[in-house]
Design a protein around this motif. Structure first.
Motif, PDB file in Angstrom:
ATOM      1  N   ASN A  54       2.839 -98.076 -27.241  1.00 19.32           N
ATOM      2  CA  ASN A  54       2.752 -99.141 -26.259  1.00 19.32           C
ATOM      3  C   ASN A  54       2.300 -98.538 -24.944  1.00 19.32           C
ATOM      4  OD1 ASN A  54       3.114-101.505 -24.772  1.00 19.32           O
ATOM      5  ND2 ASN A  54       5.194-100.892 -24.220  1.00 19.32           N
ATOM      6  N   THR A  55       1.131 -98.903 -24.511  1.00 19.97           N
ATOM      7  CA  THR A  55       0.588 -98.334 -23.285  1.00 19.97           C
ATOM      8  C   THR A  55       0.900 -99.179 -22.059  1.00 19.97           C
ATOM      9  OG1 THR A  55      -1.521 -99.451 -23.705  1.00 19.97           O
ATOM     10  CG2 THR A  55      -1.285 -97.197 -24.518  1.00 19.97           C
ATOM     11  N   ALA A  56       1.464-100.374 -22.261  1.00 19.96           N
ATOM     12  CA  ALA A  56       1.820-101.215 -21.125  1.00 19.96           C
ATOM     13  C   ALA A  56       3.091-100.703 -20.467  1.00 19.96           C
ATOM     14  CB  ALA A  56       2.018-102.658 -21.596  1.00 19.96           C
ATOM     15  N   ALA A  57       3.325-101.161 -19.255  1.00 15.14           N
ATOM     16  CA  ALA A  57       4.522-100.746 -18.526  1.00 15.14           C
ATOM     17  C   ALA A  57       5.766-101.244 -19.240  1.00 15.14           C
ATOM     18  CB  ALA A  57       4.472-101.302 -17.104  1.00 15.14           C
ATOM     19  N   VAL A  58       6.800-100.430 -19.240  1.00 17.00           N
ATOM     20  CA  VAL A  58       8.060-100.771 -19.876  1.00 17.00           C
ATOM     21  C   VAL A  58       9.116-100.940 -18.792  1.00 17.00           C
ATOM     22  CG1 VAL A  58       9.820-100.016 -21.516  1.00 17.00           C
ATOM     23  CG2 VAL A  58       7.422 -99.416 -21.897  1.00 17.00           C
ATOM     24  N   THR A  59       9.875-102.015 -18.883  1.00 14.34           N
ATOM     25  CA  THR A  59      10.972-102.209 -17.946  1.00 14.34           C
ATOM     26  C   THR A  59      12.049-101.160 -18.207  1.00 14.34           C
ATOM     27  OG1 THR A  59      10.561-104.579 -17.821  1.00 14.34           O
ATOM     28  CG2 THR A  59      12.730-103.808 -17.123  1.00 14.34           C
ATOM     29  N   THR A  60      12.442-100.418 -17.179  1.00 13.26           N
ATOM     30  CA  THR A  60      13.460 -99.386 -17.310  1.00 13.26           C
ATOM     31  C   THR A  60      14.507 -99.581 -16.224  1.00 13.26           C
ATOM     32  OG1 THR A  60      12.237 -97.839 -15.903  1.00 13.26           O
ATOM     33  CG2 THR A  60      11.814 -97.731 -18.278  1.00 13.26           C
ATOM     34  N   MET A  61      15.508 -98.719 -16.208  1.00 11.55           N
ATOM     35  CA  MET A  61      16.515 -98.732 -15.146  1.00 11.55           C
ATOM     36  C   MET A  61      16.427 -97.428 -14.364  1.00 11.55           C
ATOM     37  SD  MET A  61      19.960-100.425 -16.773  1.00 11.55           S
ATOM     38  CE  MET A  61      20.570-100.965 -15.182  1.00 11.55           C
ATOM     39  N   PRO A  62      16.597 -97.494 -13.054  1.00 18.12           N
ATOM     40  CA  PRO A  62      16.618 -96.255 -12.273  1.00 18.12           C
ATOM     41  C   PRO A  62      17.849 -95.431 -12.624  1.00 18.12           C
ATOM     42  CG  PRO A  62      17.246 -98.122 -10.903  1.00 18.12           C
ATOM     43  CD  PRO A  62      16.768 -98.689 -12.211  1.00 18.12           C
ATOM     44  N   ASP A  63      17.746 -94.154 -12.389  1.00 15.22           N
ATOM     45  CA  ASP A  63      18.840 -93.233 -12.679  1.00 15.22           C
ATOM     46  C   ASP A  63      19.811 -93.229 -11.493  1.00 15.22           C
ATOM     47  OD1 ASP A  63      20.510 -91.162 -13.350  1.00 15.22           O
ATOM     48  OD2 ASP A  63      18.907 -89.803 -13.940  1.00 15.22           O
ATOM     49  N   PRO A  64      21.084 -93.605 -11.699  1.00 13.79           N
ATOM     50  CA  PRO A  64      22.028 -93.668 -10.581  1.00 13.79           C
ATOM     51  C   PRO A  64      22.721 -92.341 -10.278  1.00 13.79           C
ATOM     52  CG  PRO A  64      23.082 -94.495 -12.550  1.00 13.79           C
ATOM     53  CD  PRO A  64      21.674 -94.144 -12.946  1.00 13.79           C
ATOM     54  N   ALA A  65      22.460 -91.291 -11.050  1.00 12.96           N
ATOM     55  CA  ALA A  65      23.158 -90.023 -10.844  1.00 12.96           C
ATOM     56  C   ALA A  65      22.793 -89.425  -9.494  1.00 12.96           C
ATOM     57  CB  ALA A  65      22.817 -89.046 -11.961  1.00 12.96           C
ATOM     58  N   PRO A  66      23.745 -88.825  -8.794  1.00  9.39           N
ATOM     59  CA  PRO A  66      23.440 -88.185  -7.504  1.00  9.39           C
ATOM     60  C   PRO A  66      22.394 -87.098  -7.678  1.00  9.39           C
ATOM     61  CG  PRO A  66      25.812 -88.355  -7.852  1.00  9.39           C
ATOM     62  CD  PRO A  66      25.168 -88.718  -9.150  1.00  9.39           C
ATOM     63  N   VAL A  67      21.420 -87.067  -6.788  1.00  9.78           N
ATOM     64  CA  VAL A  67      20.320 -86.116  -6.936  1.00  9.78           C
ATOM     65  C   VAL A  67      20.691 -84.720  -6.446  1.00  9.78           C
ATOM     66  CG1 VAL A  67      18.578 -87.915  -6.782  1.00  9.78           C
ATOM     67  CG2 VAL A  67      19.357 -86.780  -4.689  1.00  9.78           C
ATOM     68  N   ASP A  68      21.808 -84.598  -5.711  1.00  5.95           N
ATOM     69  CA  ASP A  68      22.159 -83.311  -5.113  1.00  5.95           C
ATOM     70  C   ASP A  68      23.322 -82.627  -5.815  1.00  5.95           C
ATOM     71  OD1 ASP A  68      23.925 -85.273  -4.347  1.00  5.95           O
ATOM     72  OD2 ASP A  68      24.198 -84.510  -2.311  1.00  5.95           O
TER      73      ASP A  68
END
Length: 415
Positions: A54-68
């Motif tokens: 599937n080359t179309a955009a896929v609905t995803t969820m952002p990653d909520p984990a702290p980046v630091d």
């Protein structure tokens, strides 16, 4: 007995699903705070049809984990499989062919921009012993290759359907995103009607991520979310296996009665350096005396649906009413950033529930609880931790910190 022969018992039956509803009868309505996973071009396929890329955009969820922080992995994670991959894949056919040909120790590298649709092909791909399925999560800002399903219903009632079920030992998933069909904060297909015996609405919605039935398997540096049953399951009823679950972001596994981040049917597992949030239970144990875990260095976010860490009780077959809740449980140096749940009705919510008497012991040490004080009552919902028993038995706790003020650095999650 083979793991196939124990699957239904491991899945738990109706009794496993009713305990939360019994305690929350009268909560109202269907709370769905999110959209069902969708794609612009893909629809649910029959199980007989292999998904195409599937080359179309896929609905995803952002990653909520702290980046630091190291909890959750991503850019702070610096481990990798190490060797040059034997296979590079970016679509379903490539993944299928690589898994068919991979041998012990081989690395299959999923492209960072891949979006591999498993819809209609869940639990059809065999992963051999020692095979490593790898992505680039955290490298130069990569989110990691995506493997997902949009299948919303399971054709087999009351039997969880994982995207991957592995029988080989030492299988590893690392640096990937695994996405289920339900991108939500909470979901109850019954509409939370308060009747614990009328729960067949759940039977055809049990979609999972990974189910390990081989020994010494691992999931690290992955983002796993959107599963109605469990993001990761380990073992089966009379089939204990070990696993290591570390440096993952495991969130938004939302369905009432189920909704597990890590679901431990049987065996011993180590669960460390993960970020958890919006799961009904972030860690759940089934309760066999051979079922235990060490949970350490994890961070649990502000949005619980029920208690975060769990061990179910199992009535013994010796004629007694004793509920044995696992074997050995060790919970230390974790942080639980909540005192109340957010769905369905903002109850005072414990962080840990041990639902019987451990066959060996449960130790709860050096954790940071946002709850105000150390529990005195044994089985009071809303305390930092509780045991379903008339008195504390085979339970020990020491060095824990209570309240929102930050403790010394050797208490709670490393930070």
């Amino acid at each position: 007995m083979s793991p196939e022969g124990t699957e239904r018992d491991a899945d738990g039956g109706l009794g496993r699903r009713n305990f939360l509803k019994l305690g929350t009868a009268g909560a109202a309505g269907l709370a769905l705070a999110g959209a069902t996973a969708s794609t612009a071009a893909a629809s649910t396929r029959s199980a007989a049809t292999s998904p195409s890329v599937n080359t179309a955009a896929v609905t995803t969820m952002p990653d909520p984990a702290p980046v630091d922080l190291k909890q959750g992995g991503g850019k702070t994670y610096h481990a990798s499989p190490g060797d040059t991959p034997e296979f590079h894949v970016n679509d379903f056919e490539g993944l299928k062919n690589a898994l068919r040909n991979a041998g012990d120790g081989d690395i299959i590298r999923v492209a960072d921009n891949a979006a591999i649709d498993m819809t209609g092909a869940e639990n059809t791909l065999t992963i051999g012993a020692g095979v490593i399925l790898s992505g680039g999560r955290g490298n130069d800002g990569s989110l990691g290759g995506l493997i997902y399903t949009t299948r919303n219903r399971n054709p087999v009632a009351d039997k969880p359907l994982p995207m991957f079920k592995t029988y080989g030992d030492r299988v590893r998933f690392t640096g990937l995103r695994l996405q289920g069909p339900r991108l939500a904060n909470y979901w109850d297909p019954e509409g939370y009607d308060g009747n614990p015996s009328d729960d067949t609405a759940y039977d055809n919605y049990l979609i999972g991520g990974i189910h390990f039935l081989g020994d010494n398997c691992r999931v690290d540096n992955c983002q796993l979310y959107g599963f109605t049953h469990a993001a990761i399951s380990v073992g089966a009823g009379s089939y204990p296996v070990s696993s290591r679950i570390d440096h993952n972001s495991i969130h938004n596994n939302p369905m009432e009665h189920f909704g597990y981040g890590v679901n431990l049917y049987n065996g011993e597992s180590v669960i460390e350096w993960n970020y958890f949030d919006y799961n009904r239970h972030s860690v759940a144990g089934y309760g066999y005396d051979t079922n235990g875990y060490t949970a350490r260095y994890n961070l649990v976010g502000e949005h619980p649906i029920s208690h975060a860490f769990d061990m179910h009780g199992r009535t013994q077959n010796d004629g007694s009413d004793t509920e044995v809740a696992g074997g050995t449980i060790n919970i230390h140096h974790n942080t639980f950033r909540f005192t109340h749940d957010v769905f369905p009705d903002s109850r005072a919510q414990e962080a840990i529930a041990i639902r019987g008497i451990p066959a060996d012991r449960c130790d709860i040490d050096n954790n940071w609880f946002y709850h105000d004080s150390k529990p005195v009552e044994v089985n009071k919902q809303g305390n930092a931790y509780r045991q379903e028993n008339e008195q504390w038995m085979h339970m020990w706790a020491s060095g824990n910190h209570f309240g929102r003020n930050e403790p010394s650095g050797d208490i709670g999650h490393p930070r």
